[in-house]
Design an enzyme around this catalytic site. Structure first.
Site, PDB file in Angstrom:
ATOM      1  N   SER A 186      16.789 -39.505  12.587  1.00 45.94           N
ATOM      2  CA  SER A 186      16.305 -38.913  11.349  1.00 45.94           C
ATOM      3  C   SER A 186      17.301 -37.874  10.831  1.00 45.94           C
ATOM      4  O   SER A 186      18.455 -38.192  10.625  1.00 45.94           O
ATOM      5  CB  SER A 186      14.906 -38.313  11.558  1.00 45.94           C
ATOM      6  OG  SER A 186      14.294 -38.038  10.326  1.00 45.94           O
ATOM      7  N   ASP A 282      12.017 -48.142   5.697  1.00 51.22           N
ATOM      8  CA  ASP A 282      11.829 -46.928   6.485  1.00 51.22           C
ATOM      9  C   ASP A 282      10.546 -46.215   6.073  1.00 51.22           C
ATOM     10  O   ASP A 282      10.340 -45.883   4.908  1.00 51.22           O
ATOM     11  CB  ASP A 282      13.034 -46.006   6.290  1.00 51.22           C
ATOM     12  CG  ASP A 282      12.919 -44.728   7.078  1.00 51.22           C
ATOM     13  OD1 ASP A 282      12.281 -43.779   6.585  1.00 51.22           O
ATOM     14  OD2 ASP A 282      13.451 -44.673   8.205  1.00 51.22           O
ATOM     15  N   HIS A 349      10.261 -45.609  11.577  1.00 46.54           N
ATOM     16  CA  HIS A 349      11.268 -44.570  11.355  1.00 46.54           C
ATOM     17  C   HIS A 349      12.128 -44.526  12.624  1.00 46.54           C
ATOM     18  O   HIS A 349      12.786 -45.499  12.944  1.00 46.54           O
ATOM     19  CB  HIS A 349      10.591 -43.237  11.026  1.00 46.54           C
ATOM     20  CG  HIS A 349      11.523 -42.188  10.487  1.00 46.54           C
ATOM     21  ND1 HIS A 349      12.432 -42.429   9.473  1.00 46.54           N
ATOM     22  CD2 HIS A 349      11.700 -40.885  10.828  1.00 46.54           C
ATOM     23  CE1 HIS A 349      13.116 -41.326   9.216  1.00 46.54           C
ATOM     24  NE2 HIS A 349      12.696 -40.371  10.029  1.00 46.54           N
TER      25      HIS A 349
END
Length: 406
Positions: A186, A282, A349
């Site tokens: 991330s 995503d 994610h």
């Protein structure tokens, strides 16, 4: 706009995703592994003298698990994720959590790519593994100071944290590494791209050094109401935290610095072999860019967000438009011979930090490979890139549903 979500960039703008993650974490029908060993926190020595401190001025920290056997001289350095703070108010709130202060950090378990269990992490289990904690809110990139709403000083020292922690690790054996991987998830995945070439430059040319960005490829696109959510966040970070020192010089000479903070621009200048693991759909970006709550007052996207199979043809078209932009932005990486891609079409994610999604019998697969297998083929494959890009909806990868998409 608050941007102090739980780790791995789950935003307050997407409470549905918090629920999804909670359910996913509890619902896997797989054998329960033995509890992983807790890895203690190490605080950076002489942090204040180095100017390398968290938002609240406390010393930053990292977790180091020593390698053994054939992995004694191999290293993974992982950059923790956790979104960003792009305003003084956000950063003031963030400094009261472990994403802004080491006062709240504790020992953690290493899973997925950081696990020392061979069954869970067959290719890197016995390497030296480091998780650098994220407490600056700017992807380890800023060098500035500010004041919070009550006049207390805020320290935007992400770049100094990065430099000082890596320097300390070099003294603990990283300098003599025989092979190295820099990874992140991330906002940590974005940081891995920002620092990839700098990291490579610290080692002799004959040492294999590569970078892995998981769920760190954020797009600069408009939501349904015409707002560029990620640009507003990144613009705040770039200007509040003064991240210009880490941005590509040729990019900022021609473009606004905020644009240069996006991966589509960053990858153009990265020369170090890099692996990009991302979903074309995503979940963080779908929830905050394609269809954020504020742009959908009638909640017509709610059922689509919960399950792609509930989406209308118009909603699928919007989702596929986002995916197309994503794939188009990756064109530079697709033509770099020593780069790797694992772009699935699952609604997820981060995947590398979790044992289920990194390597297990129910992990998602592309080219019949788990993420761990694809990364290993790329890393140890003699320079040949592994480039897998999943199909778009309504084509559905059957391995997506098998692990509830973390």
């Amino acid at each position: 706009m608050a941007t102090v979500p739980p780790r791995f960039a789950v935003s307050a703008a997407a409470p549905w995703l918090v629920l999804l993650l909670a359910v996913a974490a509890l619902s896997f029908s797989v054998p329960v592994a033995e509890a992983a060993e807790l890895v203690e926190l190490t605080l950076l020595a002489n942090a204040r003298e180095k100017g390398a401190v968290c938002l609240d001025g406390s010393p930053p920290g990292y977790h180091l698990q020593r390698g053994f056997g054939s992995g004694e001289h191999s290293w993974i350095v992982n950059l923790e994720g956790g979104a960003w703070c792009n305003t003084t108010e956000d950063c003031s709130d963030r400094r009261l959590t472990d994403l802004g202060s080491s006062k709240f950090m504790k020992a953690i378990e290493f899973e997925g790519i950081l696990s020392n269990e061979r069954s869970q992490n067959p290719y890197f289990y016995n390497w030296n593994k480091v998780d650098i904690r994220y407490c600056d809110g700017g992807s380890f990139a800023g060098v500035a100071d500010g004041k919070d709403r009550n006049g207390t000083k805020l320290f935007f020292r992400g770049l100094r944290i990065w430099e000082a922690v890596v320097d300390e690790l070099m003294g603990k054996g990283l300098a003599t590494a025989k092979q190295v991987l820099l990874s992140g998830c991330s906002s940590g995945g974005l940081a891995a791209l920002l620092h990839c070439d700098d990291f490579r430059s610290r080692f002799p040319q004959e040492v294999p050094v590569k970078c892995l960005s998981d769920a760190g490829f954020f797009l600069d696109v408009k939501d349904l109401s015409g707002v560029r959510f990620m640009r507003s966040i990144f613009s705040g970070v770039v200007h509040l935290q003064n991240v210009g020192k880490v941005l590509p010089k040729d990019c900022i000479a021609q473009k606004d610095p905020t644009e240069c903070f996006f991966p589509a621009q960053l990858i153009k200048g990265i020369s170090t072999p890099t692996f990009i693991r991302n979903s074309g759909y995503d979940s963080y970006q779908v929830g905050n860019i394609v269809m954020p709550g504020g742009s959908d007052p009638g909640l017509s996207w709610s059922s689509c967000k919960a399950d792609i199979r509930n989406c209308t043809s118009i909603q699928i078209e919007a989702m596929n438009g986002f995916r197309k932009k994503f794939v188009d932005d990756l064109i530079v990486a697709r033509y770099k011979r020593d780069w790797g891609l694992f772009i699935d079409s699952c609604f997820n994610h981060c995947q590398t930090p979790f044992r289920i999604s990194w390597h297990s019998r129910i992990s998602l697969r592309l080219g019949n490979k788990t993420i761990a297998e694809a990364v290993a083929d790329w890393y140890f494959g003699g320079g040949h890139g592994v480039k897998e890009i999943d199909c778009e909806y309504p084509c559905i990868n059957p391995t997506c549903s098998s692990q509830l998409d973390l």
